[in-house]
Design a protein around this motif. Structure first.
Motif, PDB file in Angstrom:
ATOM      1  N   ILE A 122       0.856  -1.187   0.000  1.00  0.00           N
ATOM      2  CA  ILE A 122       0.000   0.000   0.000  1.00  0.00           C
ATOM      3  C   ILE A 122       0.890   1.234   0.000  1.00  0.00           C
ATOM      4  O   ILE A 122       1.717   1.420   0.900  1.00  0.00           O
ATOM      5  CB  ILE A 122      -0.931   0.018   1.220  1.00  0.00           C
ATOM      6  CG1 ILE A 122      -1.829  -1.226   1.213  1.00  0.00           C
ATOM      7  CG2 ILE A 122      -1.790   1.277   1.235  1.00  0.00           C
ATOM      8  CD1 ILE A 122      -2.727  -1.332   2.420  1.00  0.00           C
ATOM      9  N   GLU A 123       0.732   2.067  -0.995  1.00  0.00           N
ATOM     10  CA  GLU A 123       1.549   3.270  -1.100  1.00  0.00           C
ATOM     11  C   GLU A 123       1.011   4.337  -0.155  1.00  0.00           C
ATOM     12  O   GLU A 123      -0.129   4.787  -0.275  1.00  0.00           O
ATOM     13  CB  GLU A 123       1.549   3.787  -2.536  1.00  0.00           C
ATOM     14  CG  GLU A 123       2.199   2.835  -3.535  1.00  0.00           C
ATOM     15  CD  GLU A 123       2.257   3.410  -4.932  1.00  0.00           C
ATOM     16  OE1 GLU A 123       1.843   4.588  -5.086  1.00  0.00           O
ATOM     17  OE2 GLU A 123       2.704   2.706  -5.846  1.00  0.00           O
ATOM     18  N   LEU A 124       1.844   4.725   0.787  1.00  0.00           N
ATOM     19  CA  LEU A 124       1.485   5.759   1.749  1.00  0.00           C
ATOM     20  C   LEU A 124       2.249   7.029   1.430  1.00  0.00           C
ATOM     21  O   LEU A 124       3.481   7.009   1.310  1.00  0.00           O
ATOM     22  CB  LEU A 124       1.809   5.294   3.178  1.00  0.00           C
ATOM     23  CG  LEU A 124       1.108   4.000   3.636  1.00  0.00           C
ATOM     24  CD1 LEU A 124       1.608   3.596   5.010  1.00  0.00           C
ATOM     25  CD2 LEU A 124      -0.397   4.198   3.663  1.00  0.00           C
ATOM     26  N   GLU A 125       1.515   8.118   1.277  1.00  0.00           N
ATOM     27  CA  GLU A 125       2.147   9.391   0.936  1.00  0.00           C
ATOM     28  C   GLU A 125       3.009   9.886   2.090  1.00  0.00           C
ATOM     29  O   GLU A 125       2.687   9.702   3.262  1.00  0.00           O
ATOM     30  CB  GLU A 125       1.077  10.429   0.595  1.00  0.00           C
ATOM     31  CG  GLU A 125       0.225  10.059  -0.614  1.00  0.00           C
ATOM     32  CD  GLU A 125      -0.811  11.115  -0.907  1.00  0.00           C
ATOM     33  OE1 GLU A 125      -0.787  12.161  -0.230  1.00  0.00           O
ATOM     34  OE2 GLU A 125      -1.647  10.893  -1.792  1.00  0.00           O
ATOM     35  N   GLU A 126       4.110  10.524   1.727  1.00  0.00           N
ATOM     36  CA  GLU A 126       4.993  11.069   2.747  1.00  0.00           C
ATOM     37  C   GLU A 126       4.336  12.255   3.445  1.00  0.00           C
ATOM     38  O   GLU A 126       3.518  12.971   2.870  1.00  0.00           O
ATOM     39  CB  GLU A 126       6.324  11.515   2.120  1.00  0.00           C
ATOM     40  CG  GLU A 126       7.150  10.364   1.558  1.00  0.00           C
ATOM     41  CD  GLU A 126       8.489  10.843   1.034  1.00  0.00           C
ATOM     42  OE1 GLU A 126       8.770  12.055   1.169  1.00  0.00           O
ATOM     43  OE2 GLU A 126       9.244  10.020   0.507  1.00  0.00           O
ATOM     44  N   VAL A 127       4.696  12.438   4.690  1.00  0.00           N
ATOM     45  CA  VAL A 127       4.147  13.533   5.489  1.00  0.00           C
ATOM     46  C   VAL A 127       5.217  14.600   5.646  1.00  0.00           C
ATOM     47  O   VAL A 127       6.280  14.349   6.218  1.00  0.00           O
ATOM     48  CB  VAL A 127       3.698  13.023   6.873  1.00  0.00           C
ATOM     49  CG1 VAL A 127       3.193  14.184   7.725  1.00  0.00           C
ATOM     50  CG2 VAL A 127       2.617  11.971   6.716  1.00  0.00           C
ATOM     51  N   ASN A 128       4.932  15.772   5.119  1.00  0.00           N
ATOM     52  CA  ASN A 128       5.881  16.878   5.216  1.00  0.00           C
ATOM     53  C   ASN A 128       5.407  17.981   6.147  1.00  0.00           C
ATOM     54  O   ASN A 128       6.148  18.903   6.459  1.00  0.00           O
ATOM     55  CB  ASN A 128       6.135  17.477   3.830  1.00  0.00           C
ATOM     56  CG  ASN A 128       6.781  16.467   2.888  1.00  0.00           C
ATOM     57  OD1 ASN A 128       7.702  15.750   3.276  1.00  0.00           O
ATOM     58  ND2 ASN A 128       6.285  16.402   1.653  1.00  0.00           N
ATOM     59  N   SER A 129       4.141  17.890   6.569  1.00  0.00           N
ATOM     60  CA  SER A 129       3.598  18.883   7.488  1.00  0.00           C
ATOM     61  C   SER A 129       2.468  18.253   8.277  1.00  0.00           C
ATOM     62  O   SER A 129       1.991  17.160   7.958  1.00  0.00           O
ATOM     63  CB  SER A 129       3.080  20.113   6.731  1.00  0.00           C
ATOM     64  OG  SER A 129       1.966  19.776   5.923  1.00  0.00           O
ATOM     65  N   PHE A 130       2.009  18.944   9.306  1.00  0.00           N
ATOM     66  CA  PHE A 130       0.922  18.430  10.136  1.00  0.00           C
ATOM     67  C   PHE A 130      -0.354  18.288   9.324  1.00  0.00           C
ATOM     68  O   PHE A 130      -1.113  17.329   9.492  1.00  0.00           O
ATOM     69  CB  PHE A 130       0.694  19.367  11.325  1.00  0.00           C
ATOM     70  CG  PHE A 130      -0.382  18.897  12.267  1.00  0.00           C
ATOM     71  CD1 PHE A 130      -0.133  17.898  13.188  1.00  0.00           C
ATOM     72  CD2 PHE A 130      -1.653  19.454  12.220  1.00  0.00           C
ATOM     73  CE1 PHE A 130      -1.126  17.458  14.047  1.00  0.00           C
ATOM     74  CE2 PHE A 130      -2.654  19.027  13.073  1.00  0.00           C
ATOM     75  CZ  PHE A 130      -2.379  18.028  13.995  1.00  0.00           C
ATOM     76  N   ALA A 131      -0.596  19.233   8.425  1.00  0.00           N
ATOM     77  CA  ALA A 131      -1.805  19.188   7.594  1.00  0.00           C
ATOM     78  C   ALA A 131      -1.766  18.000   6.634  1.00  0.00           C
ATOM     79  O   ALA A 131      -2.809  17.412   6.318  1.00  0.00           O
ATOM     80  CB  ALA A 131      -1.963  20.486   6.824  1.00  0.00           C
ATOM     81  N   ASP A 132      -0.572  17.613   6.174  1.00  0.00           N
ATOM     82  CA  ASP A 132      -0.446  16.486   5.246  1.00  0.00           C
ATOM     83  C   ASP A 132      -0.938  15.193   5.871  1.00  0.00           C
ATOM     84  O   ASP A 132      -1.441  14.308   5.176  1.00  0.00           O
ATOM     85  CB  ASP A 132       1.018  16.307   4.824  1.00  0.00           C
ATOM     86  CG  ASP A 132       1.441  17.365   3.813  1.00  0.00           C
ATOM     87  OD1 ASP A 132       0.555  18.041   3.265  1.00  0.00           O
ATOM     88  OD2 ASP A 132       2.649  17.509   3.595  1.00  0.00           O
ATOM     89  N   PHE A 133      -0.787  15.094   7.190  1.00  0.00           N
ATOM     90  CA  PHE A 133      -1.139  13.848   7.859  1.00  0.00           C
ATOM     91  C   PHE A 133      -2.629  13.537   7.719  1.00  0.00           C
ATOM     92  O   PHE A 133      -3.025  12.378   7.604  1.00  0.00           O
ATOM     93  CB  PHE A 133      -0.761  13.924   9.338  1.00  0.00           C
ATOM     94  CG  PHE A 133      -1.107  12.679  10.104  1.00  0.00           C
ATOM     95  CD1 PHE A 133      -0.292  11.558  10.035  1.00  0.00           C
ATOM     96  CD2 PHE A 133      -2.249  12.621  10.885  1.00  0.00           C
ATOM     97  CE1 PHE A 133      -0.615  10.410  10.724  1.00  0.00           C
ATOM     98  CE2 PHE A 133      -2.578  11.473  11.586  1.00  0.00           C
ATOM     99  CZ  PHE A 133      -1.754  10.363  11.507  1.00  0.00           C
ATOM    100  N   PHE A 134      -3.472  14.549   7.749  1.00  0.00           N
ATOM    101  CA  PHE A 134      -4.913  14.335   7.711  1.00  0.00           C
ATOM    102  C   PHE A 134      -5.475  14.383   6.299  1.00  0.00           C
ATOM    103  O   PHE A 134      -6.680  14.361   6.111  1.00  0.00           O
ATOM    104  CB  PHE A 134      -5.621  15.369   8.592  1.00  0.00           C
ATOM    105  CG  PHE A 134      -5.389  15.141  10.064  1.00  0.00           C
ATOM    106  CD1 PHE A 134      -6.155  14.218  10.749  1.00  0.00           C
ATOM    107  CD2 PHE A 134      -4.390  15.817  10.742  1.00  0.00           C
ATOM    108  CE1 PHE A 134      -5.946  13.984  12.105  1.00  0.00           C
ATOM    109  CE2 PHE A 134      -4.172  15.595  12.086  1.00  0.00           C
ATOM    110  CZ  PHE A 134      -4.948  14.676  12.774  1.00  0.00           C
ATOM    111  N   ARG A 135      -4.606  14.463   5.307  1.00  0.00           N
ATOM    112  CA  ARG A 135      -5.062  14.362   3.925  1.00  0.00           C
ATOM    113  C   ARG A 135      -4.958  12.903   3.480  1.00  0.00           C
ATOM    114  O   ARG A 135      -3.982  12.227   3.745  1.00  0.00           O
ATOM    115  CB  ARG A 135      -4.220  15.247   3.008  1.00  0.00           C
ATOM    116  CG  ARG A 135      -4.380  16.735   3.288  1.00  0.00           C
ATOM    117  CD  ARG A 135      -3.789  17.560   2.149  1.00  0.00           C
ATOM    118  NE  ARG A 135      -3.885  18.989   2.417  1.00  0.00           N
ATOM    119  CZ  ARG A 135      -2.886  19.735   2.867  1.00  0.00           C
ATOM    120  NH1 ARG A 135      -1.711  19.186   3.072  1.00  0.00           N
ATOM    121  NH2 ARG A 135      -3.053  21.016   3.091  1.00  0.00           N
ATOM    122  N   GLY A 136      -5.950  12.440   2.768  1.00  0.00           N
ATOM    123  CA  GLY A 136      -5.961  11.046   2.349  1.00  0.00           C
ATOM    124  C   GLY A 136      -6.247  10.139   3.530  1.00  0.00           C
ATOM    125  O   GLY A 136      -7.137  10.411   4.336  1.00  0.00           O
TER     126      GLY A 136
END
Length: 646
Positions: free
Chosen positions: A45-59
């Motif tokens: 499962i491809e998990l997108e990298e997290v570069n910021s706190f907001a990125d974590f809650f996307r997807g």
């Protein structure tokens, strides 16, 4: 209205135990199910990298996206999150201070993180129910902050508001579970014959289910009627203003759940449902306090209590007689029941009643808010404390209102018109938050399976295509002489998926191909998930699967299924899966397309990874039930000792 402080603490403690069961059960199955060499490796499962706190809650929000920063692979990351969940839920179970919103937020986030990569092995209603109930714990639990000169309050006037959300969740769960049995138009539910097949056809039966299956037909039919009554009618008493009616509803739900626990292994689901039922109680139930009223109020209250209680019980009896045709048999030793309303009448009734249930829920929430505000001004001392408490009540009332409104989207799936009448904004809010699984639709046992016999997939292996040997699973029926077992609250997720696979075909259960490939290659992690591997020295060259129909043996000597030693009788129905070999071109192409042959990325081993490996080696591959109960009993012992010597 009584206080709910002990109620809230009891609910939070039970939820800690539910989390403990869920995390512990999954931990022992990680390598074989979702590990790097498991049936459905989570690493693909491809998990997108997290570069910021907001990125974590996307997807898909999952803490596994952060594991590369800890130097952990996906498998080690799942083990780390699972162990963290076990430790945190255990602490919440034994230390009251840990039962606060911060800990429950992390417990919810940990389970959500695992759910996001669980694939077909996590597609169960009890998983999403745990997520929804777990999120409510964040609102229910106190935000404990202890500074040198200031400490937050342990209890709040809005506790009854947040507990209302649990009661509303319980109502949606039970009411929907009862309604879908009839809206599915399943003839066994409409004919009140569902229990004639249920005990035999359920996923993992217990030993008592064999005896329940052979109960008299009239008693089984009465049990179906009682199920409809408990799931559709009695849930309306959840919102009754009379304490005795709410307790009657509580004991009714408790009776149903205990009956299911004794006759079926549904992991932590029934215990979780009982936990939700705690919201129907108040502190008088736990602390046995006598209400302090004047004699005039006591007399008035008792008369009102008696009248409303008698009216409620009378109406339930009226429903049994009028709509379920309850009557005595010819010899007055049996009870007969039959549904006397038509399918169109039920559909019309449902269209009318669903909007009323929403109104009842909204009014009940409003009453809880009003009671909380009144208490703020009656019990708090000082204008500032009254004002601050009222502000907290209003704030939580707003949050509860939003949760209530959003929950209407999945709830009104029961009635198309009610769902259509919802404002587009509400549906938009629901879609925005859907990936967090804050609220969901429910409905269990919609259609009764196994009417013509319990379908079971039996996997066989061979080295020469002449002698075939069966693989025996841990808990699902296979060997006809093996007695069913008690395994709840552990959930053997492979055994559950094998049950679902038997209801369809392997084309609709592609994970089964990976499972067969792991058997052909003798993958140790996967073999740990089954009871008996007939090829312990070397894996088989050929594999196939057959579909059987299983039936309980009969205690009657004149029956063709009578046996003194066997629990099951079975018959071969058809081929389920054609013969497979390890180098089968079609199989290998499918595995390649689904990333099973994807190279495992080498992750440099650090101290944390080594520690996780040592813990796994130390624990080994224990029996799931034993592992769970050993941790739980330890927590209970600590609880008992701490209270005894307190």
């Amino acid at each position: 209205m009584a206080w709910v402080r002990a109620t809230r603490d009891s609910f939070l403690w039970c939820m800690s135990v539910m989390y403990l069961f869920a995390f512990s059960s999954f931990y022992v199955q990680i390598p074989g199910l979702l590990g790097d060499n498991g049936i459905l490796p989570a690493r693909v499962i491809e998990l997108e990298e997290v570069n910021s706190f907001a990125d974590f809650f996307r997807g898909k929000p999952t803490l596994l996206r952060l594991m590369p920063y800890l130097g952990l692979s996906t498998e080690k990351g799942m083990e780390f999150l699972c162990l963290a969940g076990i430790v945190l839920s255990f602490l919440c179970m034994i230390v009251k201070y840990f039962m606060n919103s911060i800990e429950y937020f992390f417990l919810w986030l940990l389970y959500l993180s695992l759910y996001q990569v669980g694939q077909t092995f996590f597609y169960f209603q009890w998983d999403i129910l745990l997520l929804e109930a777990g999120f409510l714990c964040i609102l229910i639990a106190p935000l404990s902050i202890n500074l040198v000169i200031w400490e937050t309050a342990r209890y709040h006037h809005h506790d009854n508001i947040t507990l209302f959300l649990v009661k509303w969740l319980l109502f949606r769960l039970m009411f929907a579970s009862g309604v879908v049995k009839l809206t599915s138009m399943c003839p066994t539910w409409w004919g009140l014959t569902a229990l004639d097949y249920h005990f035999e056809s359920q996923c993992i039966p217990t030993p008592l289910s064999w005896y329940a299956h052979h109960l008299p037909s009239w008693l089984l039919h009465l049990g179906v009627t009682a199920t409809f009554l408990i799931e559709i009618v009695i849930p309306f008493l959840f919102f009754a203003p009379i304490k005795h009616l709410r307790r009657f509803a509580f004991y009714s739900q408790l009776l149903l759940q205990i009956g299911i626990i004794l006759t079926g292994n549904y992991n932590f689901f029934n215990l979780l449902t009982i936990t939700l039922c705690v919201s129907l109680l108040d502190d008088d139930f736990f602390q046995k306090r006598k209400a302090r009223h004047s004699k005039k109020k006591v007399l008035w209250y008792r008369v009102t209590d008696w009248v409303l209680t008698a009216a409620a019980y009378g109406y339930i009896i009226y429903i049994l007689v009028k709509y379920f045709g309850l009557s005595f048999g010819p010899d007055y030793t049996t009870l007969k029941t039959k549904i006397t309303f038509t399918k169109s009448e039920f559909t019309d009734w449902l269209a009318k009643v669903v909007p009323y249930t929403i109104i009842i829920g909204a009014i009940s929430l409003g009453i809880e808010v009003l009671v909380s505000l009144i208490r703020c001004w009656q019990t708090e001392k000082g204008f500032f404390r009254k004002l601050s408490s009222s502000f907290g009540v209003c704030l939580m009332a707003g949050v509860a209102s939003c949760m209530f409104v959003i929950s209407l989207v999945p709830y009104t799936v029961l009635d198309v018109k009610s769902n259509t009448n919802l404002k587009p904004e509400i549906k938009s809010w629901y879609r925005t938050l859907d990936h967090l699984h804050l609220t969901s639709s429910y409905g269990l046992f919609r259609v009764m399976t196994g009417v013509g016999g319990r379908p079971e997939v039996i996997i066989e292996g061979s080295k020469d295509m002449k002698t075939w040997k069966e693989y025996q699973f841990l808990y699902k029926p296979g060997n006809v002489t093996e007695r069913p077992v008690f395994v709840a609250p552990h959930q053997p997720r492979l055994d559950w998926q094998m049950w679902f696979a038997a209801l369809g075909n392997y084309q609709h259960n592609p994970w089964l191909l990976t499972f067969c490939y792991r058997l052909l290659t003798g993958q140790p992690e996967v073999l740990e998930l089954i009871r008996h591997n007939p090829f312990s020295h070397a894996p088989p060259k050929y594999l196939r699967a057959k579909l059987y129909h299983y039936h309980y043996t009969s205690p009657k000597q004149m029956s063709v299924r009578y046996s003194e030693v066997d629990w099951w009788a079975r018959e071969n129905i058809t081929e389920y899966l054609p013969i497979l070999v390890e180098n089968d071109q079609g199989l290998n192409e499918w595995l390649l397309e689904n990333g099973i042959f994807q190279p495992i990325k080498a992750v440099p081993s650090n101290l944390l990874a080594k520690l996780l490996t040592q813990i796994r080696q130390y624990i080994g591959q224990p029996d799931g039930f034993t592992f769970i109960m050993s941790i739980f009993s330890t927590g209970l012992t600590i609880n008992f000792i701490s209270k005894y010597f307190a």
